[in-house]
Design a protein around this motif. Sequence first.
Motif, PDB file in Angstrom:
ATOM      1  N   PHE A  78      51.749  71.868  34.886  1.00  0.00           N
ATOM      2  CA  PHE A  78      51.795  73.323  34.878  1.00  0.00           C
ATOM      3  C   PHE A  78      50.506  73.910  34.303  1.00  0.00           C
ATOM      4  CE2 PHE A  78      56.700  73.381  34.856  1.00  0.00           C
ATOM      5  CZ  PHE A  78      56.724  73.547  36.232  1.00  0.00           C
ATOM      6  N   GLU A  79      49.964  73.292  33.273  1.00  0.00           N
ATOM      7  CA  GLU A  79      48.685  73.757  32.735  1.00  0.00           C
ATOM      8  C   GLU A  79      47.595  73.639  33.795  1.00  0.00           C
ATOM      9  OE1 GLU A  79      45.686  73.047  28.938  1.00  0.00           O
ATOM     10  OE2 GLU A  79      47.021  71.413  29.568  1.00  0.00           O
ATOM     11  N   ALA A  80      47.550  72.517  34.485  1.00  0.00           N
ATOM     12  CA  ALA A  80      46.537  72.311  35.524  1.00  0.00           C
ATOM     13  C   ALA A  80      46.692  73.306  36.661  1.00  0.00           C
ATOM     14  CB  ALA A  80      46.633  70.882  36.053  1.00  0.00           C
ATOM     15  N   ALA A  81      47.923  73.731  36.931  1.00  0.00           N
ATOM     16  CA  ALA A  81      48.176  74.660  38.029  1.00  0.00           C
ATOM     17  C   ALA A  81      47.724  76.075  37.705  1.00  0.00           C
ATOM     18  CB  ALA A  81      49.656  74.661  38.373  1.00  0.00           C
ATOM     19  N   GLY A  82      47.566  76.413  36.418  1.00  0.00           N
ATOM     20  CA  GLY A  82      47.072  77.736  36.068  1.00  0.00           C
ATOM     21  C   GLY A  82      47.922  78.534  35.111  1.00  0.00           C
ATOM     22  N   TYR A  83      49.041  77.988  34.643  1.00  0.00           N
ATOM     23  CA  TYR A  83      49.839  78.727  33.662  1.00  0.00           C
ATOM     24  C   TYR A  83      49.057  78.852  32.352  1.00  0.00           C
ATOM     25  CZ  TYR A  83      54.016  78.869  36.558  1.00  0.00           C
ATOM     26  OH  TYR A  83      54.919  79.140  37.566  1.00  0.00           O
ATOM     27  N   ASP A  84      49.142  80.028  31.739  1.00  0.00           N
ATOM     28  CA  ASP A  84      48.327  80.343  30.563  1.00  0.00           C
ATOM     29  C   ASP A  84      49.055  80.125  29.244  1.00  0.00           C
ATOM     30  OD1 ASP A  84      45.826  81.550  31.835  1.00  0.00           O
ATOM     31  OD2 ASP A  84      47.417  82.718  32.796  1.00  0.00           O
ATOM     32  N   MET A  85      50.371  79.992  29.275  1.00  0.00           N
ATOM     33  CA  MET A  85      51.159  79.738  28.071  1.00  0.00           C
ATOM     34  C   MET A  85      52.503  79.169  28.487  1.00  0.00           C
ATOM     35  SD  MET A  85      52.667  82.347  25.147  1.00  0.00           S
ATOM     36  CE  MET A  85      54.207  82.664  26.016  1.00  0.00           C
ATOM     37  N   LEU A  86      53.060  78.310  27.654  1.00  0.00           N
ATOM     38  CA  LEU A  86      54.408  77.793  27.874  1.00  0.00           C
ATOM     39  C   LEU A  86      55.303  78.263  26.732  1.00  0.00           C
ATOM     40  CD1 LEU A  86      53.625  74.130  29.043  1.00  0.00           C
ATOM     41  CD2 LEU A  86      54.192  76.110  30.453  1.00  0.00           C
ATOM     42  N   ASN A  87      56.379  78.911  27.094  1.00  0.00           N
ATOM     43  CA  ASN A  87      57.387  79.415  26.163  1.00  0.00           C
ATOM     44  C   ASN A  87      58.501  78.378  26.139  1.00  0.00           C
ATOM     45  OD1 ASN A  87      59.354  80.837  24.804  1.00  0.00           O
ATOM     46  ND2 ASN A  87      59.416  82.562  26.219  1.00  0.00           N
ATOM     47  N   VAL A  88      58.508  77.527  25.115  1.00  0.00           N
ATOM     48  CA  VAL A  88      59.236  76.254  25.150  1.00  0.00           C
ATOM     49  C   VAL A  88      60.591  76.348  24.441  1.00  0.00           C
ATOM     50  CG1 VAL A  88      59.169  73.830  24.433  1.00  0.00           C
ATOM     51  CG2 VAL A  88      57.092  74.940  25.312  1.00  0.00           C
TER      52      VAL A  88
END
Length: 671
Positions: free
Chosen positions: A272-282
Amino acid sequence: MVFVTKDIQKRDVSRLFTPTSIGKLQLKNRTVMAPLGLVGYADARGGFNKNIQELYIRRAKGGMGMITVGLVAVDYQDFFDLSLPCPIYDPIDFTKTSKEMLEQIHNYGTKAICMISAGMGRSAFPGVSKQMWAPSPQENRFDPKVMHRAMTVAEIQKTIEDYAKGAKICKDAGFDGVEIHAVHEGYLLDQFTMSFFNHRDDNYGGSLENRLRFPIEIVKAIKAACGADFPVTLRYSLKSFIRHLREGGLPGEHFAEQGRDVAEGLEVAKLFEAAGYDMLNVDAGTYDAWFWNHPPMYFEKKGIYNEFGAKVKSAVSIPVAVAGRMDDPEAINAAFDQDIDLVEFGRPLLADPDLVNKIKADAWEDVRPCISCHDGCLDRLAKGMPYSCTVNPETGHEAEYKLTAPLAKKNILVIGGGPAGLESAYICGTRGHQVTLLEAQDKLGGAILPGSVPSFKKDDYQLLVWFERQLAHMSNVTIQLNHAATKRDFNDPKFDTIIVATGATPIMPDFGSDQMLKAEDVLMGKAKVGEKVTIIGGGLVGCETALWLQRQGKQTTVVEMSDDICGGPAHTPFANYQMISELLPYNGVDVQTSTKVERVTGTQVVASDAQGNTKTIAGDAVICAIGYKPKDPFLQLLQTTDKETYLIGDAKRTGKIMTAIWDAYYIAKDI
């Protein structure tokens, strides 16, 4: 009188108030208002109505660094029209109402992103989904007789296009970013990512890469429409906690994960980081383990997602945020100690809109606590109602309910110091009336006192502590303990208004034994039990008492006449119901439903099952917990007096803490 001190030490949480960023979006501090479903908060054209605008503006005023607005609907393909706000339904109205809200949010230096949802898939409550779709043909989470069909590729691609359109409208309306709902909680996108639910054989199923294609194509489409610098965040559950279909794995339980495990979850986070998401709300959990996503009071530990956020942070370089009852200094500091970037508050902000400013001022003792009951928030959402809050009836009504000084100040007598009486005194005192509260016992709290004895109910006790502290600071409020109100008090001419909040009394049927104990007496230590205990009544009081006793090493049996405990999922918020339903057998409690008590002989219970077979349940003690009835010794006076009088809370009709507080608030705000 003596007021107890909140058992929380003052801590340095200064890291919470340092600036940070999500991509190029600068935040004044590291606090985020977590997303909450906006059922009932749409206006007539799919924009934001005044109530939800004012709710968010009030939280910005309370010190938030960023607010996650929504969730809103990506479109009305599957959501019913106007059930939620929706950017593409009427972009002009959505933009207008967004700007009205965002101008004021931004004035406080608070940023705002909009959470956009693709829907629930097989997790939809029956009757709330138009398309009844899922990644593959699936049984509905709540009703296995209801089947969901597989989405077509054309429907997937239209949803992706609508995400891009909606995100562009959000950007043009002034939002600082969008959050995608969600590869979390077992919603539609989450179902696509898990092989347990996704059995497709096209480009959206099979390999992990294919199963992630849907949410990855969404972020790429949004970046293409809005620009690479427009933040796109993702609500993401690292681990699913699915023991079996419709069964969740409990904290500390060893089981075979059927959904996404941590190892796969970390691999997914990197992709997901590689795809372009800027933050993960975990977070963690699914609708099959719903108590993980909406933790009830039975999670005694706060900051329950810290461990998952820390694992994700070790795998990615983008910011990571966590929620999970973070209204606690130890939980906040533990998050930062593990390099988590942002702390999210959801339900605690419903309870107290000034939470962040109070934390900054080190005024923890003045934070009105969330009690994790779900009655005012999640349960209302599940029933198609706008969310609010059990302990704060103003939530969601900020545009309508504003406490004002009365035209004439009155001298008010409040009879009873339970939650209804305390809220009455607090609201009347806040508005400037002269208040006298009479409580027959030597402590305030009423039913909260026994109910808060189990360690998993400690937040109920903190609510009592909060009330005591607020009232102690009001010079116009007098509290008299050990004072059972009499007819003389009621008729005292100095009182203009009488509020009767005398609560309820336990129902004790005649089962033939005078040795039955009241649950509240056992909880308060007024009655002792032996090693083997039978509890008559599988409602909330009976079940929580059983769990409390079982964890003390007792051998506990719950006897319930109906076919389910706690009134079933329709009567109790589902996350709470599911968790206690699993906790009781996990802890060794013997739950006997569809079992009717015929008589009690000493401490032996004679009962019959659904087939009419009689059995004897032996034990050292029998506790009766079958319910309560109103206790109103002033009924005749209420009916004959010329004074302004009100009967509220359990004294009028038995209910929960929410019933008592809301009753009191609605009366007291207008006296």
